[in-house]
Design an enzyme around this catalytic site. Sequence first.
Site, PDB file in Angstrom:
ATOM      1  N   ASP A 187      44.949  39.251  49.859  1.00 38.11           N
ATOM      2  CA  ASP A 187      43.717  38.718  49.302  1.00 38.11           C
ATOM      3  C   ASP A 187      43.931  38.506  47.809  1.00 38.11           C
ATOM      4  OD1 ASP A 187      43.529  41.214  48.126  1.00 38.11           O
ATOM      5  OD2 ASP A 187      41.735  41.839  49.207  1.00 38.11           O
ATOM      6  N   ASP A 208      44.056  45.641  42.815  1.00 39.03           N
ATOM      7  CA  ASP A 208      43.409  45.096  41.630  1.00 39.03           C
ATOM      8  C   ASP A 208      43.668  45.981  40.415  1.00 39.03           C
ATOM      9  OD1 ASP A 208      41.930  42.613  41.447  1.00 39.03           O
ATOM     10  OD2 ASP A 208      40.756  43.300  43.146  1.00 39.03           O
ATOM     11  N   ARG A 230      29.693  43.461  50.167  1.00 47.68           N
ATOM     12  CA  ARG A 230      30.315  43.412  48.848  1.00 47.68           C
ATOM     13  C   ARG A 230      29.918  42.111  48.162  1.00 47.68           C
ATOM     14  NH1 ARG A 230      36.636  44.678  47.424  1.00 47.68           N
ATOM     15  NH2 ARG A 230      37.044  42.966  48.873  1.00 47.68           N
ATOM     16  N   GLU A 258      38.536  49.915  40.250  1.00 44.93           N
ATOM     17  CA  GLU A 258      39.715  49.066  40.364  1.00 44.93           C
ATOM     18  C   GLU A 258      40.059  48.352  39.058  1.00 44.93           C
ATOM     19  OE1 GLU A 258      38.868  46.123  43.371  1.00 44.93           O
ATOM     20  OE2 GLU A 258      36.930  45.638  42.501  1.00 44.93           O
TER      21      GLU A 258
END
Length: 719
Positions: A625, A454, A335, A426
Amino acid sequence: MTELSITIDPQLIAFVEKEVLPGLPFDAAYIWRCLDTLLDDFTPRNKALLETRAVLQSQLNTWHRAHKGAPLDVEAYKRFLKDIGYLAAEPSDFDITTADVDPEIATVAGPQLVVPIMNARFAINAANARWGSLYDALYGTDAIDQSGDLAPGSVYNEVRGAAVVAWGKALLDDSVGLAGATYADVTSFEVWEGQFIARTPSGDVMLKDPAQLIGYSGEPGAPSSIVLQNNGLHIALVIDRHHPVGRKDPAGLADIVLESAVTTIMDAEDSVAAVDAEDKVLCYRNWLGLMKGDLSERFTKAGKEINRTLAKDRIYTAANGSPLVLPGRSLMLVRNVGHLMTNPAVVLSDGNEAYEGLLDGFFTSLIALHDLAMANRGNSRTGSVYIVKPKMHGPEEVAFANDVFNAIEDMFDLKRNTLKIGIMDEERRTSVNLKSCIFAAKDRVIFINTGFLDRTGDEMHSIMEAGPVLRKGDMKTTTWISAYEDNNVDIGLSSGMSGKAQIGKGMWAMPDEMAAMLDQKIGHPNAGANCAWAPSPTAATLHATHYHQVNVKQVQKDLMNRAPARLDGILTIPVVSQPNWSPEDVQAELDNNAQGILGYVVRWVEQGLGCSKVPDINGVGLMEDRATLRISSQHIANWLYHGVCSKDQVEETLERMARVVDAQNSDDPSYRPMAPDFGGSFAFKAARDLVLKGREQPNGYTEPLLHAHRMAFKSAQRA
């Protein structure tokens, strides 16, 4: 180097020239010229896309202010969104044409791990989590009741062990069942003339579906393991009558090993704290080790020094007697960073930092050439590079990423569409334009994934002016959430992704709550997702059992006949016109948000941990996160803006919760308490800014403030 218009950090130069380029057919001068060209060509477009985001947000703010408190007129709202270019014209029906996709992505449904690539040990563990012991996963977690006679204890509990074996054999009965017997009846296994034979007191039996036998190891009459297959996933029966478990099992069955994390995202984005060249080189170096297959990590555990290395492929004999090789490692995706952030590892001629997403695309692709060049590739057998692109807003930004990949392929002499793209669904503008986003990369897309966290943070920021948002717990039951999750699957299927690409779902956030995960996460394959995120190798093994219970291919086929989710549902706005929460409810929500923010930020800013298990306000460990941080900070920012709470109340809550977080981390010798010197705590100041400056952050992202405070902390440590 004198001809370049960019300035490259010496750490990055040394890494590329001394570690990456040896073995590749490019010299350093060529690589740096290519990077210079890439940045020169694409920086203006990147900047323009970010400016478009800001303009659209301003237009949204104006509209929502003008309609605050009024019932939503969905048709008028859609007309407005089309007029400003927020809603794009939808393409005609199409099927993606992505080719050379490994089966782990195209056809096999199973768990997916996401792991911070800055931590070599975690990355190796995740890569090796392709196979996992079901017995260990059951015995060591609350997947099986841990009370009374079933308590694990300090020594092996045979009662618990028996419950584990019974659970495992029940899974075998359901997924690779025997004709006329159960696995509890079996006294021995063998392979005879290519057939699986299970001996029982009542006679020999075969599999209900003989084709489920894939292979074995050892002698066919007394195999040491037998490999079966169900719904595309492998199950290895480990047979060892000398093993403590196998010795007491009638059939000598010592373990059931499941193919678990079929794919893994090596994450250089949300789960890492990479703010400068030093950090980026660490990310890239670990990716290099994964692509070359030589990544290792030495550490001490229980007083023993361990050298962790990447697993080798698993060698068996196929049912027909021919050699059989099964991958020993998870298929790895990487990613990259999105379009927003910059990094001082490379500085442009105008003195500005280079966009980090461009750097990631260039360097992770360059490094992956080592895998492509191997005669026996350790990662992609089909010769592809899998790059997940997060936080893209709408089809223009996906088209931009596609063009960047085209340019990188040309620079590295790669066949067009070698670089595959995973699209994280997202952001709100991607959700409402998902079909157009997929179309913009239809020749290389291999992945769409809903990112509830998100996506919720972006929802809050997008409609910031519309009014006070719901409490976080209530947000999960809103119309827009269910419509968003369904729409992702519906659009993916209608775009021809079934059998070609992954349609994924998000993370289980409680790594210690495996019983609850087993109960709830089966909803992901039942929703038509052929991959879903798990927080650990153990969780991946347990989640793999869901894909034996659910045939995702059939679910997807059935879902193609349902009425697709409607845009109207996604556009519902989760605000209340007249908040009626009690003062106690408001304070409880603030406490929960503030504690979560501080618990995560203190590790990010002062310990460089981008993802960790953070105790929540009740002491339950949650995987946190930047996505979870985005929700909590935007939530308080919204309530503060709309007068649900006061600035003084927020300040008091942050200081009080800082003391709670300090207490939760009191056993960490490297931890720096935030209280009582709040003004001297880099972490506390970062958390405070995330809330009080939340409205003005681009799309509500936390990265700009986190990076600034982390850089300040690192600078202070060096002083």
